[in-house]
Design a protein around this motif. Structure first.
Motif, mmCIF file in Angstrom:
data_model
loop_
_atom_site.group_PDB
_atom_site.id
_atom_site.type_symbol
_atom_site.label_atom_id
_atom_site.label_comp_id
_atom_site.label_asym_id
_atom_site.label_seq_id
_atom_site.Cartn_x
_atom_site.Cartn_y
_atom_site.Cartn_z
ATOM 1 N N TRP A 138 22.847 75.917 53.372
ATOM 2 C CA TRP A 138 22.456 74.832 52.993
ATOM 3 C C TRP A 138 22.572 74.633 51.020
ATOM 4 N N GLU A 139 22.537 73.371 51.002
ATOM 5 C CA GLU A 139 23.085 73.157 49.126
ATOM 6 C C GLU A 139 22.199 72.355 48.454
ATOM 7 N N ASP A 140 21.487 72.011 47.307
ATOM 8 C CA ASP A 140 21.115 71.374 46.886
ATOM 9 C C ASP A 140 20.956 71.651 45.692
ATOM 10 N N THR A 179 19.591 66.987 37.312
ATOM 11 C CA THR A 179 19.234 68.559 36.339
ATOM 12 C C THR A 179 21.170 69.119 37.062
ATOM 13 N N PHE A 180 21.751 69.790 36.128
ATOM 14 C CA PHE A 180 22.491 70.960 36.839
ATOM 15 C C PHE A 180 22.710 72.050 37.128
ATOM 16 N N THR A 181 21.286 71.856 37.500
ATOM 17 C CA THR A 181 21.334 73.489 38.506
ATOM 18 C C THR A 181 21.420 73.388 39.891
ATOM 19 N N ARG A 182 22.304 74.062 40.794
ATOM 20 C CA ARG A 182 22.647 74.143 41.847
ATOM 21 C C ARG A 182 22.556 74.862 42.360
ATOM 22 N N TYR A 183 21.899 74.917 43.884
ATOM 23 C CA TYR A 183 20.980 76.209 44.450
ATOM 24 C C TYR A 183 22.225 75.791 45.556
ATOM 25 N N ALA A 184 23.224 76.882 46.880
ATOM 26 C CA ALA A 184 23.479 77.463 47.489
ATOM 27 C C ALA A 184 22.737 78.284 48.850
ATOM 28 N N LEU A 185 23.276 78.469 49.642
ATOM 29 C CA LEU A 185 23.078 79.639 50.902
ATOM 30 C C LEU A 185 23.680 79.630 51.867
ATOM 31 N N ASP A 186 24.062 80.437 51.741
ATOM 32 C CA ASP A 186 25.362 81.310 52.822
ATOM 33 C C ASP A 186 24.256 83.012 53.794
ATOM 34 N N PHE A 190 22.583 84.265 48.574
ATOM 35 C CA PHE A 190 21.432 82.918 48.079
ATOM 36 C C PHE A 190 22.431 83.165 46.477
ATOM 37 N N TYR A 191 23.122 81.709 45.749
ATOM 38 C CA TYR A 191 23.411 81.222 44.567
ATOM 39 C C TYR A 191 22.890 79.923 43.710
ATOM 40 N N VAL A 192 22.979 80.703 42.654
ATOM 41 C CA VAL A 192 22.269 78.911 41.740
ATOM 42 C C VAL A 192 23.310 79.299 40.647
ATOM 43 N N THR A 193 23.423 77.820 40.373
ATOM 44 C CA THR A 193 25.014 77.820 39.596
ATOM 45 C C THR A 193 23.782 76.538 38.340
ATOM 46 N N LYS A 194 24.112 77.192 37.110
ATOM 47 C CA LYS A 194 23.263 75.994 36.404
ATOM 48 C C LYS A 194 24.201 75.394 34.843
ATOM 49 N N GLY A 195 24.397 74.537 34.558
ATOM 50 C CA GLY A 195 25.279 73.907 33.563
ATOM 51 C C GLY A 195 26.368 73.271 34.030
ATOM 52 N N LEU A 196 26.587 72.693 32.303
ATOM 53 C CA LEU A 196 27.631 71.043 32.743
ATOM 54 C C LEU A 196 28.683 71.614 32.377
ATOM 55 N N SER A 244 29.453 74.879 30.194
ATOM 56 C CA SER A 244 29.659 75.600 30.009
ATOM 57 C C SER A 244 28.874 76.154 31.541
ATOM 58 N N SER A 245 29.308 76.766 32.754
ATOM 59 C CA SER A 245 27.993 76.719 34.124
ATOM 60 C C SER A 245 28.246 78.571 33.609
ATOM 61 N N THR A 246 27.032 78.945 34.701
ATOM 62 C CA THR A 246 26.863 80.231 35.035
ATOM 63 C C THR A 246 26.343 80.116 36.259
ATOM 64 N N GLU A 247 27.257 80.989 37.207
ATOM 65 C CA GLU A 247 26.229 81.482 39.063
ATOM 66 C C GLU A 247 26.121 82.570 38.465
ATOM 67 N N ASP A 248 25.085 82.339 39.523
ATOM 68 C CA ASP A 248 24.102 83.954 39.348
ATOM 69 C C ASP A 248 23.927 83.707 41.362
ATOM 70 N N GLU A 249 24.341 84.818 41.637
ATOM 71 C CA GLU A 249 24.001 85.329 43.443
ATOM 72 C C GLU A 249 22.608 86.495 43.493
ATOM 73 N N VAL A 250 22.257 86.274 44.752
ATOM 74 C CA VAL A 250 21.264 87.268 44.833
ATOM 75 C C VAL A 250 21.691 87.949 46.449
ATOM 76 N N ARG A 251 21.773 88.934 46.821
ATOM 77 C CA ARG A 251 21.879 88.425 47.885
ATOM 78 C C ARG A 251 20.411 89.315 48.731
ATOM 79 N N LEU A 252 20.558 88.312 50.181
ATOM 80 C CA LEU A 252 19.212 88.301 50.907
ATOM 81 C C LEU A 252 18.524 89.735 51.508
ATOM 82 N N TYR A 253 19.284 90.817 51.383
ATOM 83 C CA TYR A 253 18.338 91.895 51.179
ATOM 84 C C TYR A 253 17.443 92.095 50.322
#
Length: 140
Positions: free
Chosen positions: A46-48, A59-66, A70-76, A78-87
């Motif tokens: 899923w992505e949104d 907005t310039f914040t994107r979410y993705a899930l595999d 779970f990924y959170v990408t922010k910025g236009l 200069s961007s940063t990407e955070d990821e959280v393991r689902l567990y």
């Protein structure tokens, strides 16, 4: 006073027209993206995009899930990407204000044990996605 009222009406009509055009263009963009099935992350389920207060994806914040993260990408520029393991996500709750009910969105609050994101919100997520994920879990 009469001139002021005329100008006010003109400004309101122009603002409403710009808003309607923006909503139409956003719907066309979202539908074209869904039809092309183009994903930023090939392995994502899923992505949104984060929605603004009107429920539009401007907005310039994107979410993705595999399957594992779970990924959170922010910025236009200069961007940063955070990821959280689902567990690491321990609990999830949904909040909906009156305006979010009108626009068909909701805020998902995730409680996590991740060091960088900690507890985080997925703001103004389209509400039907939340319902779909719940119904899929109940069926499975």
């Amino acid at each position: 006073m009469d001139t002021f009222l005329k100008w006010l009406i003109i400004v309101v009509i122009i603002a409403a027209a710009v808003f309607i055009i923006a909503v139409i263009l956003t719907c066309v963009y979202v539908n074209a993206r869904k039809k092309s099935n183009k994903k930023r992350k090939p392995s994502s389920i899923w992505e949104d995009t984060k929605r603004n207060w009107m429920g539009l994806p401007w907005t310039f914040t994107r979410y993705a899930l595999d399957e594992e993260r779970f990924y959170v990408t922010k910025g236009l520029l200069s961007s940063t990407e955070d990821e959280v393991r689902l567990y690491r996500i321990t609990d999830v709750s949904l909040r909906r204000s009156l305006w979010q009910k009108i626009t068909g969105t909701g805020t998902v609050h995730c409680f996590s044990s991740d060091k960088t994101l900690k507890n985080f919100d997925i703001n103004n997520l389209p509400f039907f996605i939340w319902l779909t994920s719940l119904s899929n879990k109940k069926q499975g």
